[in-house]
Write a protein that holds these residues in place. Structure first.
Motif, short mmCIF file in Angstrom:
data_model
loop_
_atom_site.label_atom_id
_atom_site.label_comp_id
_atom_site.label_asym_id
_atom_site.label_seq_id
_atom_site.Cartn_x
_atom_site.Cartn_y
_atom_site.Cartn_z
N LEU A 279 0.84 -1.20 0.00
CA LEU A 279 0.00 0.00 0.00
C LEU A 279 0.87 1.25 0.00
CD1 LEU A 279 -2.77 1.40 0.25
CD2 LEU A 279 -2.59 1.14 2.73
N ARG A 280 0.67 2.06 -1.03
CA ARG A 280 1.37 3.34 -1.10
C ARG A 280 0.31 4.45 -1.19
NH1 ARG A 280 4.30 0.28 -4.74
NH2 ARG A 280 3.43 1.38 -6.53
N ARG A 281 0.30 5.26 -0.15
CA ARG A 281 -0.69 6.34 -0.07
C ARG A 281 -0.10 7.62 -0.63
NH1 ARG A 281 -2.24 3.90 5.07
NH2 ARG A 281 -4.42 3.21 4.94
N SER A 282 -0.99 8.42 -1.19
CA SER A 282 -0.58 9.72 -1.70
C SER A 282 -0.23 10.64 -0.53
CB SER A 282 -1.72 10.35 -2.52
OG SER A 282 -1.41 11.68 -2.87
N THR A 283 0.84 11.39 -0.66
CA THR A 283 1.25 12.30 0.41
C THR A 283 0.31 13.49 0.49
OG1 THR A 283 2.76 13.41 -1.15
CG2 THR A 283 3.67 11.65 0.23
N GLU A 284 -0.40 13.76 -0.58
CA GLU A 284 -1.33 14.89 -0.60
C GLU A 284 -2.76 14.36 -0.52
OE1 GLU A 284 -2.71 18.58 -3.54
OE2 GLU A 284 -0.95 17.36 -4.00
N ARG A 285 -3.45 14.74 0.54
CA ARG A 285 -4.83 14.30 0.74
C ARG A 285 -5.75 15.05 -0.21
NH1 ARG A 285 -9.31 12.54 1.05
NH2 ARG A 285 -10.49 11.96 2.92
N LYS A 286 -6.43 14.30 -1.08
CA LYS A 286 -7.34 14.92 -2.04
C LYS A 286 -8.69 15.20 -1.39
CE LYS A 286 -5.48 13.00 -6.33
NZ LYS A 286 -5.81 12.26 -7.58
N THR A 287 -9.27 16.31 -1.79
CA THR A 287 -10.62 16.64 -1.35
C THR A 287 -11.61 15.96 -2.29
OG1 THR A 287 -9.90 18.79 -0.49
CG2 THR A 287 -12.26 18.49 -0.88
N THR A 288 -12.31 15.00 -1.77
CA THR A 288 -13.24 14.23 -2.59
C THR A 288 -14.61 14.90 -2.63
OG1 THR A 288 -14.01 12.88 -0.74
CG2 THR A 288 -12.03 12.13 -1.91
N MET A 289 -15.44 14.39 -3.53
CA MET A 289 -16.82 14.87 -3.59
C MET A 289 -17.54 14.61 -2.28
SD MET A 289 -19.24 16.32 -5.28
CE MET A 289 -18.66 16.33 -6.98
N SER A 290 -17.26 13.47 -1.65
CA SER A 290 -17.87 13.17 -0.36
C SER A 290 -17.48 14.21 0.69
CB SER A 290 -17.47 11.77 0.12
OG SER A 290 -17.99 10.77 -0.73
N ASP A 291 -16.23 14.64 0.65
CA ASP A 291 -15.77 15.67 1.60
C ASP A 291 -16.55 16.97 1.40
OD1 ASP A 291 -13.88 13.96 2.67
OD2 ASP A 291 -12.34 14.57 1.25
N ARG A 292 -16.75 17.35 0.14
CA ARG A 292 -17.45 18.61 -0.13
C ARG A 292 -18.91 18.52 0.29
NH1 ARG A 292 -13.75 18.60 -4.61
NH2 ARG A 292 -15.17 17.36 -5.90
N ILE A 293 -19.54 17.37 0.05
CA ILE A 293 -20.94 17.20 0.45
C ILE A 293 -21.06 17.22 1.98
CG2 ILE A 293 -22.93 15.64 0.42
CD1 ILE A 293 -22.00 14.67 -2.30
N ASP A 294 -20.10 16.58 2.65
CA ASP A 294 -20.16 16.49 4.11
C ASP A 294 -19.95 17.83 4.79
OD1 ASP A 294 -20.85 13.86 4.38
OD2 ASP A 294 -18.80 13.11 4.56
N PRO A 525 -19.02 5.87 4.81
CA PRO A 525 -18.64 5.46 3.46
C PRO A 525 -18.71 6.63 2.49
CG PRO A 525 -20.88 4.77 3.93
CD PRO A 525 -20.34 5.35 5.21
N SER A 526 -18.06 6.49 1.38
CA SER A 526 -18.14 7.51 0.34
C SER A 526 -19.54 7.51 -0.26
CB SER A 526 -17.11 7.24 -0.76
OG SER A 526 -15.81 7.23 -0.22
N TYR A 527 -19.99 8.69 -0.66
CA TYR A 527 -21.29 8.78 -1.34
C TYR A 527 -21.20 8.10 -2.70
CZ TYR A 527 -22.71 12.30 2.09
OH TYR A 527 -23.04 12.95 3.25
N LYS A 528 -22.27 7.44 -3.08
CA LYS A 528 -22.33 6.84 -4.40
C LYS A 528 -23.77 6.77 -4.86
CE LYS A 528 -22.34 2.05 -2.64
NZ LYS A 528 -23.59 1.56 -3.26
N VAL A 529 -23.94 6.54 -6.14
CA VAL A 529 -25.29 6.40 -6.71
C VAL A 529 -25.88 5.08 -6.24
CG1 VAL A 529 -26.65 6.25 -8.81
CG2 VAL A 529 -24.66 7.77 -8.71
N PRO A 530 -27.07 5.09 -5.64
CA PRO A 530 -27.67 3.84 -5.15
C PRO A 530 -27.91 2.85 -6.28
CG PRO A 530 -28.84 5.76 -4.30
CD PRO A 530 -27.92 6.26 -5.36
N SER A 531 -27.81 1.58 -5.95
CA SER A 531 -28.09 0.52 -6.91
C SER A 531 -29.59 0.24 -6.93
CB SER A 531 -27.32 -0.75 -6.54
OG SER A 531 -27.79 -1.85 -7.28
N LEU A 532 -30.19 0.35 -8.11
CA LEU A 532 -31.62 0.10 -8.24
C LEU A 532 -31.96 -1.32 -7.84
CD1 LEU A 532 -34.46 0.95 -9.17
CD2 LEU A 532 -33.81 0.24 -11.49
N TRP A 533 -31.07 -2.28 -8.18
CA TRP A 533 -31.35 -3.68 -7.87
C TRP A 533 -31.39 -3.91 -6.36
CZ3 TRP A 533 -33.46 -6.31 -11.45
CH2 TRP A 533 -33.14 -6.09 -12.80
N ILE A 534 -30.47 -3.28 -5.64
CA ILE A 534 -30.44 -3.45 -4.19
C ILE A 534 -31.70 -2.86 -3.56
CG2 ILE A 534 -29.29 -2.68 -2.08
CD1 ILE A 534 -26.66 -3.05 -3.44
#
Length: 751
Positions: A279-294, A525-534
């Motif tokens: 596992l190699r993590r990025s040294t720069e933490r990206k601002t995700t869409m989930s972060d902006r929504i939260d 968890p990260s936001y995602k589009v719900p699965s219609l089947w679920i």
């Protein structure tokens, strides 16, 4: 238990696969993708969780896939959690041990998810790691060397995207290849002192005789003080095992290996070492869409506002749309069905059974479906998109004050529409005590079935004035002129549940259920589009579960209540009304007769006959029996009888009152005729039965009572015990009785 000597399964024998993983890792999505929704649900005695199993195949090799509920660890502290462990160890009766365990992890939160995997590695069964949400990890700047990770863990690692159905063919192929191979040998190694204590416990148990206990459960018995494994050993080997385990923990503490710290430290140290290379993590933490929504939805002010607005929309949808667009047409359909079938049948017990028993019974079951399915559609959408975890987090601090967690809020709020889906929604709560407490207090919320009682009592006995008329000298009384007394009383009826439920929950957690408020730990968890089947799968599954299990009990109870209302039939009473009806029909044929007026008299005669027959039915007799008990509430036998008749479903009380007071069973809360009859009802000495104090006391009783067999049936279904259903009925009825008694007695004295 080891699979080291097994051979690969043939192409005709199904490979038993068990899916395990943390909540919100996409395990259910993977299960549905692999089985194509071809699954069945299995229930086990003593637990409330459901185990799903389904069939799949790969190149002619059949697979039997089992999905256990999401869990953060295999440390069983309740019968529900013990079920998952027993299933993985092959200890359940009539259930084979898995050939392969597929452990699903969130690739973007690998270190935390691998804690469960380290426990699975100790079960002596071949393991595959399904690396889900690999796209999210890459988007966050994390890079995972899959081959190196597989080498470090000593098990196959398959990257997948369950929601996009990517990597599934590779996963199926690896399952076929792994089945029959040796169990993994790489796993965390606890201190020598701990291994010695496990050996000592194993030797002590062997001297006592009996069935050999898997080593994994012996480890858990030492690590989980007071857990389900320790309780099982007590049942198998006697109470002395508690002393043995306590001494073992004391020796470990003295040796610098205190439990459970020794497990947590050893597992996470092993995980960090295994991930150092792959596992190699990025040294720069990206601002995700989930972060902006939260930033908005998790804000301490705007997040709460957004949550309450969303809950309001859900509540209004379930309460209004279900009634207007679904429940109304369903009710009309059953009325149409009753009228149509009734026109072909002559009067008598057969017609009454079919119309008032069977059709009414089926209708009382189906009428709940829209609310149940709408609620679970919303819950499935919120869970699958990732918001439900945020909602639980927002409400946790408030719910913790009454001994619950934030996850209890949604089931309790849902019960304002209907307690049935509210109780069923509590299954999303992992902690058994929290889940049980929530189930027991959710019915205290004022559901829509109570509203007809509120409306008819308020409209008939509460003056149509403003609050200002009662406190004209109060400072700021002018503002109270905007609020009607009737609206205020209705508001109070709905507030009763909100006030009483937390108090009851607090008492339950301090007494019979016990247990401290659990530490609320939940990954967002990260936001995602719900699965219609679920969403569709969960809605259909919950709707079918209600129809098949609770529905049968509701239907049967409706038939019983019909029989109690219909029998015994007095031939003298029937003949008397037949003669009076014959006289009116003869008069109707005369040239000078007022046909319209005679038709009204015939209708009144039919209603009077129904009322008389019901008064002398078994249900009427029961009403007379309980009158001494309900007289302190200001009730007579007729109100008591209506309460009994409405036991299958609260909303039946209006039609029961209509029949009892000779205005017909097809009335509703808006019936002016029924309101007039209630106002005219008197005791034998001429005193009015209904006063303001009686009406308010009756509403308070209805706000707190358990007059809903459908809800009790679902409580039994969700707890797998009639004991808790009976307890709910007893405590809610007792609470309602005491509250109504206080209201009536105090209100009568205050005038």
């Amino acid at each position: 238990m080891s699979m080291s000597s097994t051979t690969a399964p043939s192409a005709t024998s199904a490979v038993a696969v068990t899916l395990v993983g943390n909540p919100n890792t996409g395990k259910t999505t993977l299960f549905n993708a692999l089985t194509g929704l071809r699954h069945r649900v299995g229930n086990f005695p003593g637990v409330t969780v459901e185990i799903k199993s389904g069939k799949a195949d790969h190149d002619g090799h059949p697979l039997m896939i089992t999905d256990v509920p999401g869990t953060y660890s295999l440390s069983p502290r309740s019968p529900d959690e013990m079920l998952a462990v027993d299933l993985l160890l092959g200890l359940l009766p009539d259930t084979a041990a898995p050939d392969v365990i597929v452990c699903i992890v969130d690739a973007s939160n690998l270190e935390r998810n691998l804690y469960l995997t380290t426990q699975v590695l100790e079960l002596d069964t071949p393991v595959i790691l399904a690396l889900n949400m690999i796209d999210v990890a890459e988007h966050n700047g994390d890079h995972i060397d899959v081959d190196q990770l597989a080498e470090e863990l000593g098990i196959p690692v398959v990257p997948i995207q369950a929601n996009a159905r990517r990597g599934l063919d590779d996963l199926r192929r690896r399952i076929i290849e792994t089945a029959g191979q040796a169990a993994p040998t790489k796993r965390p190694v606890f201190a020598d002192a701990f291994q010695q204590e496990v050996d000592r416990l194993e030797e002590w148990l062997s001297q006592r005789g009996g069935e050999k206990t898997p080593r994994y459960l012996l480890e858990r018995a030492i690590l989980d003080a007071g857990g389900s494994t320790e309780k099982r050993l007590v049942r198998l080997a006697g109470g002395d095992v508690t002393k043995v385990l306590t001494e073992a923990r004391e020796r470990l503490k003295a040796a610098g290996c205190p439990v459970p710290a020794v497990e947590i430290r050893s597992r996470y140290q092993w995980i960090v070492e295994r991930l150092a290379g792959p596992l190699r993590r990025s040294t720069e933490r990206k601002t995700t869409m989930s972060d902006r929504i939260d930033r908005v939805l998790m804000h301490r002010v705007w997040g709460l506002v957004a949550f309450l607005a969303l809950m309001f929309i859900i509540f209004v949808t379930i309460y209004s749309i279900a009634d207007a667009y679904f429940m109304g047409p369903i009710d009309e359909f059953f009325v149409f069905l009753s009228d149509g079938i009734g026109s072909f049948l002559s009067e008598g017990p057969l017609k009454s059974l079919i119309i008032d028993g069977i059709i009414a019974g089926v209708g009382s079951v189906v009428i709940f479906l829209p609310q149940i399915m709408l609620l679970f559609a919303f819950i499935a959408l919120l869970e699958d998109c990732g918001y439900m975890a945020r909602a639980a987090f927002l409400m946790d601090k408030l719910m913790a004050k009454c001994g619950l967690s934030g996850k209890s809020f949604v089931p309790m709020l849902s019960s304002f529409a209907c307690a049935i889906p509210g109780v069923m929604a509590a299954r999303t709560i992992e902690d058994r005590r929290d889940r049980l407490t929530t189930i027991l207090v959710a019915p205290l919320m004022s559901c829509s079935a109570r509203l007809p009682v509120y409306l008819i009592m308020i409209g008939t006995f509460i003056p149509a004035v403003t609050l200002q008329d009662y406190v004209p000298a109060f400072p700021g009384a002018d503002l109270l002129g905007f609020f009607s007394l009737q609206g205020f009383v209705l508001f109070c009826m709905y507030m009763i549940g909100l006030v009483v439920a937390p108090l009851v929950a607090w008492v339950l957690k301090k007494t019979i259920i016990g247990g401290e408020t659990p530490v609320f730990i939940m990954e967002l968890p990260s936001y995602k589009v719900p699965s219609l089947w679920i969403v569709v799968d969960r809605v259909v599954d919950r709707g079918w579960a209600f129809m098949k299990r609770a529905g049968t009990i509701i239907f049967a109870s409706t038939i019983v209540i019909w029989a109690l209302q219909y029998y015994p039939r007095s031939s003298e009473t029937i003949n008397e009304y037949a003669q009076r009806r014959s006289v009116l029909e003869t008069q109707r044929e005369l040239p000078q007769a007022n046909a319209e007026r005679i038709d009204e008299q015939l209708t009144d005669l039919d209603n009077e006959e129904a009322s008389t027959l019901q008064a002398h039915s078994f249900l009427g007799i029961m009403g007379h029996w309980i009158e001494p008990a309900v007289r302190p509430l200001g009730w007579d036998w007729r109100i008591g009888m209506a309460a009994i008749a409405s036991f299958p479903a609260r909303e039946v009380v209006i039609s029961a009152l209509g029949t009892i007071y000779s205005v017909g069973g097809d009335v509703d809360e808006e019936s002016a005729t029924l309101r007039e009859e209630l106002q005219r009802a008197t005791w034998p000495d001429g005193r009015p039965v209904f006063t303001t104090a009686v009406a308010v006391g009756l509403m308070v009783f209805w706000a707190l009572c358990a007059q809903c067999l459908a809800t009790l049936a679902v409580i039994k279904r969700e707890t797998n015990s009639w004991g808790w259903a009976i307890f709910s009925f007893v405590y809610m009825t007792g609470l309602a009785y005491v509250a109504a008694l206080v209201v009536y007695q105090v209100g009568s004295r205050l005038g």
